[in-house]
Design a protein around this motif. Sequence first.
Motif, PDB file in Angstrom:
ATOM      1  N   ASN A 222      45.703  49.190  18.305  1.00  0.00           N
ATOM      2  CA  ASN A 222      46.595  50.244  17.826  1.00  0.00           C
ATOM      3  C   ASN A 222      46.678  51.435  18.764  1.00  0.00           C
ATOM      4  OD1 ASN A 222      47.534  49.041  15.596  1.00  0.00           O
ATOM      5  ND2 ASN A 222      46.311  50.172  14.129  1.00  0.00           N
ATOM      6  N   PHE A 223      45.616  51.692  19.493  1.00  0.00           N
ATOM      7  CA  PHE A 223      45.591  52.938  20.245  1.00  0.00           C
ATOM      8  C   PHE A 223      45.511  52.762  21.748  1.00  0.00           C
ATOM      9  CE2 PHE A 223      44.662  54.576  16.075  1.00  0.00           C
ATOM     10  CZ  PHE A 223      45.481  55.687  16.074  1.00  0.00           C
ATOM     11  N   SER A 224      45.530  51.529  22.253  1.00  0.00           N
ATOM     12  CA  SER A 224      45.429  51.376  23.686  1.00  0.00           C
ATOM     13  C   SER A 224      46.512  50.469  24.228  1.00  0.00           C
ATOM     14  CB  SER A 224      44.053  50.810  24.031  1.00  0.00           C
ATOM     15  OG  SER A 224      44.119  50.214  25.291  1.00  0.00           O
ATOM     16  N   LYS A 225      47.223  50.969  25.226  1.00  0.00           N
ATOM     17  CA  LYS A 225      48.199  50.121  25.909  1.00  0.00           C
ATOM     18  C   LYS A 225      47.586  49.589  27.189  1.00  0.00           C
ATOM     19  CE  LYS A 225      52.396  50.868  23.847  1.00  0.00           C
ATOM     20  NZ  LYS A 225      52.405  52.207  23.268  1.00  0.00           N
ATOM     21  N   ASN A 226      46.387  50.064  27.522  1.00  0.00           N
ATOM     22  CA  ASN A 226      45.816  49.697  28.811  1.00  0.00           C
ATOM     23  C   ASN A 226      45.413  48.238  28.874  1.00  0.00           C
ATOM     24  OD1 ASN A 226      46.188  52.325  29.415  1.00  0.00           O
ATOM     25  ND2 ASN A 226      44.071  52.931  29.091  1.00  0.00           N
ATOM     26  N   LEU A 227      45.015  47.678  27.757  1.00  0.00           N
ATOM     27  CA  LEU A 227      44.568  46.284  27.777  1.00  0.00           C
ATOM     28  C   LEU A 227      45.708  45.337  28.121  1.00  0.00           C
ATOM     29  CD1 LEU A 227      42.044  45.301  24.981  1.00  0.00           C
ATOM     30  CD2 LEU A 227      41.756  45.322  27.444  1.00  0.00           C
ATOM     31  N   VAL A 228      46.899  45.602  27.563  1.00  0.00           N
ATOM     32  CA  VAL A 228      48.011  44.700  27.857  1.00  0.00           C
ATOM     33  C   VAL A 228      48.405  44.813  29.326  1.00  0.00           C
ATOM     34  CG1 VAL A 228      48.943  44.687  25.522  1.00  0.00           C
ATOM     35  CG2 VAL A 228      49.819  46.317  27.172  1.00  0.00           C
ATOM     36  N   ARG A 229      47.947  45.880  29.974  1.00  0.00           N
ATOM     37  CA  ARG A 229      48.258  46.032  31.401  1.00  0.00           C
ATOM     38  C   ARG A 229      47.196  45.382  32.274  1.00  0.00           C
ATOM     39  NH1 ARG A 229      50.505  51.898  30.438  1.00  0.00           N
ATOM     40  NH2 ARG A 229      52.567  51.214  29.767  1.00  0.00           N
ATOM     41  N   ALA A 230      46.199  44.768  31.659  1.00  0.00           N
ATOM     42  CA  ALA A 230      45.120  44.157  32.431  1.00  0.00           C
ATOM     43  C   ALA A 230      45.690  43.131  33.414  1.00  0.00           C
ATOM     44  CB  ALA A 230      44.110  43.500  31.496  1.00  0.00           C
ATOM     45  N   GLY A 231      46.788  42.468  33.042  1.00  0.00           N
ATOM     46  CA  GLY A 231      47.429  41.478  33.903  1.00  0.00           C
ATOM     47  C   GLY A 231      47.739  42.049  35.285  1.00  0.00           C
ATOM     48  N   PHE A 232      48.240  43.292  35.319  1.00  0.00           N
ATOM     49  CA  PHE A 232      48.584  43.904  36.609  1.00  0.00           C
ATOM     50  C   PHE A 232      47.337  44.140  37.455  1.00  0.00           C
ATOM     51  CE2 PHE A 232      52.348  45.398  34.114  1.00  0.00           C
ATOM     52  CZ  PHE A 232      53.265  44.609  34.808  1.00  0.00           C
ATOM     53  N   ALA A 233      46.257  44.546  36.789  1.00  0.00           N
ATOM     54  CA  ALA A 233      45.011  44.790  37.527  1.00  0.00           C
ATOM     55  C   ALA A 233      44.510  43.487  38.155  1.00  0.00           C
ATOM     56  CB  ALA A 233      43.963  45.364  36.584  1.00  0.00           C
ATOM     57  N   PHE A 234      44.564  42.405  37.390  1.00  0.00           N
ATOM     58  CA  PHE A 234      44.097  41.117  37.920  1.00  0.00           C
ATOM     59  C   PHE A 234      45.030  40.630  39.035  1.00  0.00           C
ATOM     60  CE2 PHE A 234      41.853  40.755  33.751  1.00  0.00           C
ATOM     61  CZ  PHE A 234      40.571  40.725  34.298  1.00  0.00           C
ATOM     62  N   ALA A 235      46.308  40.919  38.878  1.00  0.00           N
ATOM     63  CA  ALA A 235      47.259  40.525  39.915  1.00  0.00           C
ATOM     64  C   ALA A 235      46.894  41.207  41.227  1.00  0.00           C
ATOM     65  CB  ALA A 235      48.676  40.910  39.497  1.00  0.00           C
ATOM     66  N   GLY A 236      46.555  42.476  41.152  1.00  0.00           N
ATOM     67  CA  GLY A 236      46.157  43.231  42.347  1.00  0.00           C
ATOM     68  C   GLY A 236      44.940  42.592  42.994  1.00  0.00           C
ATOM     69  N   LEU A 237      43.983  42.249  42.174  1.00  0.00           N
ATOM     70  CA  LEU A 237      42.746  41.647  42.674  1.00  0.00           C
ATOM     71  C   LEU A 237      43.034  40.313  43.367  1.00  0.00           C
ATOM     72  CD1 LEU A 237      39.616  42.000  42.574  1.00  0.00           C
ATOM     73  CD2 LEU A 237      39.661  40.498  40.578  1.00  0.00           C
ATOM     74  N   ALA A 238      43.855  39.490  42.699  1.00  0.00           N
ATOM     75  CA  ALA A 238      44.168  38.169  43.250  1.00  0.00           C
ATOM     76  C   ALA A 238      44.929  38.307  44.570  1.00  0.00           C
ATOM     77  CB  ALA A 238      44.986  37.364  42.243  1.00  0.00           C
ATOM     78  N   LEU A 239      45.790  39.317  44.635  1.00  0.00           N
ATOM     79  CA  LEU A 239      46.566  39.537  45.853  1.00  0.00           C
ATOM     80  C   LEU A 239      45.646  39.921  47.013  1.00  0.00           C
ATOM     81  CD1 LEU A 239      49.566  39.316  46.370  1.00  0.00           C
ATOM     82  CD2 LEU A 239      49.715  41.803  46.246  1.00  0.00           C
ATOM     83  N   VAL A 240      44.667  40.766  46.731  1.00  0.00           N
ATOM     84  CA  VAL A 240      43.715  41.178  47.771  1.00  0.00           C
ATOM     85  C   VAL A 240      42.946  39.955  48.278  1.00  0.00           C
ATOM     86  CG1 VAL A 240      41.589  42.469  48.197  1.00  0.00           C
ATOM     87  CG2 VAL A 240      43.481  43.556  46.976  1.00  0.00           C
ATOM     88  N   ILE A 241      42.493  39.110  47.352  1.00  0.00           N
ATOM     89  CA  ILE A 241      41.747  37.909  47.744  1.00  0.00           C
ATOM     90  C   ILE A 241      42.636  37.003  48.610  1.00  0.00           C
ATOM     91  CG2 ILE A 241      40.657  35.795  46.871  1.00  0.00           C
ATOM     92  CD1 ILE A 241      39.764  37.453  44.433  1.00  0.00           C
ATOM     93  N   SER A 242      43.890  36.855  48.181  1.00  0.00           N
ATOM     94  CA  SER A 242      44.832  36.020  48.912  1.00  0.00           C
ATOM     95  C   SER A 242      45.015  36.539  50.342  1.00  0.00           C
ATOM     96  CB  SER A 242      46.163  36.018  48.171  1.00  0.00           C
ATOM     97  OG  SER A 242      47.176  35.514  48.992  1.00  0.00           O
ATOM     98  N   LEU A 243      45.147  37.867  50.474  1.00  0.00           N
ATOM     99  CA  LEU A 243      45.340  38.473  51.789  1.00  0.00           C
ATOM    100  C   LEU A 243      44.122  38.270  52.680  1.00  0.00           C
ATOM    101  CD1 LEU A 243      47.248  41.820  51.185  1.00  0.00           C
ATOM    102  CD2 LEU A 243      47.879  39.909  52.676  1.00  0.00           C
ATOM    103  N   VAL A 244      42.940  38.441  52.103  1.00  0.00           N
ATOM    104  CA  VAL A 244      41.711  38.291  52.879  1.00  0.00           C
ATOM    105  C   VAL A 244      41.640  36.881  53.470  1.00  0.00           C
ATOM    106  CG1 VAL A 244      39.187  38.117  52.691  1.00  0.00           C
ATOM    107  CG2 VAL A 244      40.388  40.053  51.662  1.00  0.00           C
ATOM    108  N   PHE A 245      41.943  35.881  52.641  1.00  0.00           N
ATOM    109  CA  PHE A 245      41.889  34.501  53.130  1.00  0.00           C
ATOM    110  C   PHE A 245      42.985  34.239  54.158  1.00  0.00           C
ATOM    111  CE2 PHE A 245      39.160  33.546  49.423  1.00  0.00           C
ATOM    112  CZ  PHE A 245      38.156  32.874  50.116  1.00  0.00           C
ATOM    113  N   ALA A 246      44.147  34.835  53.947  1.00  0.00           N
ATOM    114  CA  ALA A 246      45.248  34.645  54.892  1.00  0.00           C
ATOM    115  C   ALA A 246      44.862  35.218  56.252  1.00  0.00           C
ATOM    116  CB  ALA A 246      46.506  35.316  54.352  1.00  0.00           C
ATOM    117  N   ILE A 247      44.319  36.443  56.248  1.00  0.00           N
ATOM    118  CA  ILE A 247      43.934  37.088  57.512  1.00  0.00           C
ATOM    119  C   ILE A 247      42.845  36.259  58.206  1.00  0.00           C
ATOM    120  CG2 ILE A 247      42.812  39.124  58.501  1.00  0.00           C
ATOM    121  CD1 ILE A 247      44.282  40.731  56.262  1.00  0.00           C
TER     122      ILE A 247
END
Length: 313
Positions: A222-247
């Motif tokens: 009821n009081f937090s919208k931050n949890l539904v945004r967790a997807g974006f945080a994980f996306a950022g993390l996955a993108l960083v991992i992807s970049l590290v492996f690419a480099i």
Amino acid sequence: MSTLSVVVSVYNEESVIRKFHETVLPVLQELPCDFELLYVNDGSVDSTEVILNELAASEERVKVIHFSRNFGHEAAMIAGIDYATGDYIVCMDADLQHPPEKLRDIYQAFLEDNEIVLMVRNSNKDAGLFKNITSSAFYALLNWLGNDKFVRNVSDFFGMNRLVADLFRREYREKRRYLRGYIQHIGFRKKILSYEAAPRYAGESKYNVKRLMNVFVIAIVNFSKNLVRAGFAFAGLALVISLVFAIYSVVLYCRIHVWSGIGVLASVISFFFALQFVLMGIMGEYIGAILSETNRRPIYIVRDTRHIEKSVK
Ligand code: UDP
Ligand code: MG
């Protein structure tokens, strides 16, 4: 003369309710106002119903609502607020953990023009280490995740004037409620008083871990919208991992002209995970939007007006 309504939610409290009644009644009779004592029997299956009817028979200002079944503490408080007729309404528990003599201070706070009185628990002798730790963790997590900040240890012991009660009657009709949260988030002139939670007079606590978890989940959703945004945080993390492996793979190729199979694979997989998380984040945003539309909370709340004809909504 003004009237104070005291709303008491009662669930299987046959061992406590008479004692509560005997303690609270003299306090109310002493107050320089009229009162009503409204018991909400939340579907008790012991002799609570009989006792409450007996108590009501002896005094006209004692009123009782019996639910058809157990709907939970929050529903009982909402019903009490709905049916209360006083200028000021106080919700409290039946087990004497909320000291009835505090009603004097609460009434005084209303006379001082406060619209909401929040009672904050100093300590809870009954709770034990486990409940105190989980309670602290609850507020820490809620305040961290949530968009609204909550005062710690605010209890189900609180008071409101008629104006605030009318808002609860009209606007805050969600099926999944967190009343303690609403009362802090609704605005108005508030006074915070503290009290020592007494040990439960008799009987057992009805809040087990499962029920507390339920309250927690409702509060977070009821009081937090931050949890539904967790997807974006994980996306950022996955993108960083992807970049590290690419480099890593590109550097390796430049040096020894060999593609690292694992490096390329990990980079590609992480990239698609990032994409998926972004989509989940977007879906979360839509679900959040649906949630805030369906909970029908007011867009704004007017306390008072001057020279405005339209009734306060
Ligand atoms: N209660 C209720 N319905 C329920 C559970 C509890 O009306 O389903 C009432 C209960 O009778 C008491 C108050 O809510 O007056 C608080 O419950 P309890 O003392 O068991 O909780 P705790 O103080 O342990 O958190
Ligand atoms: Mg209790």
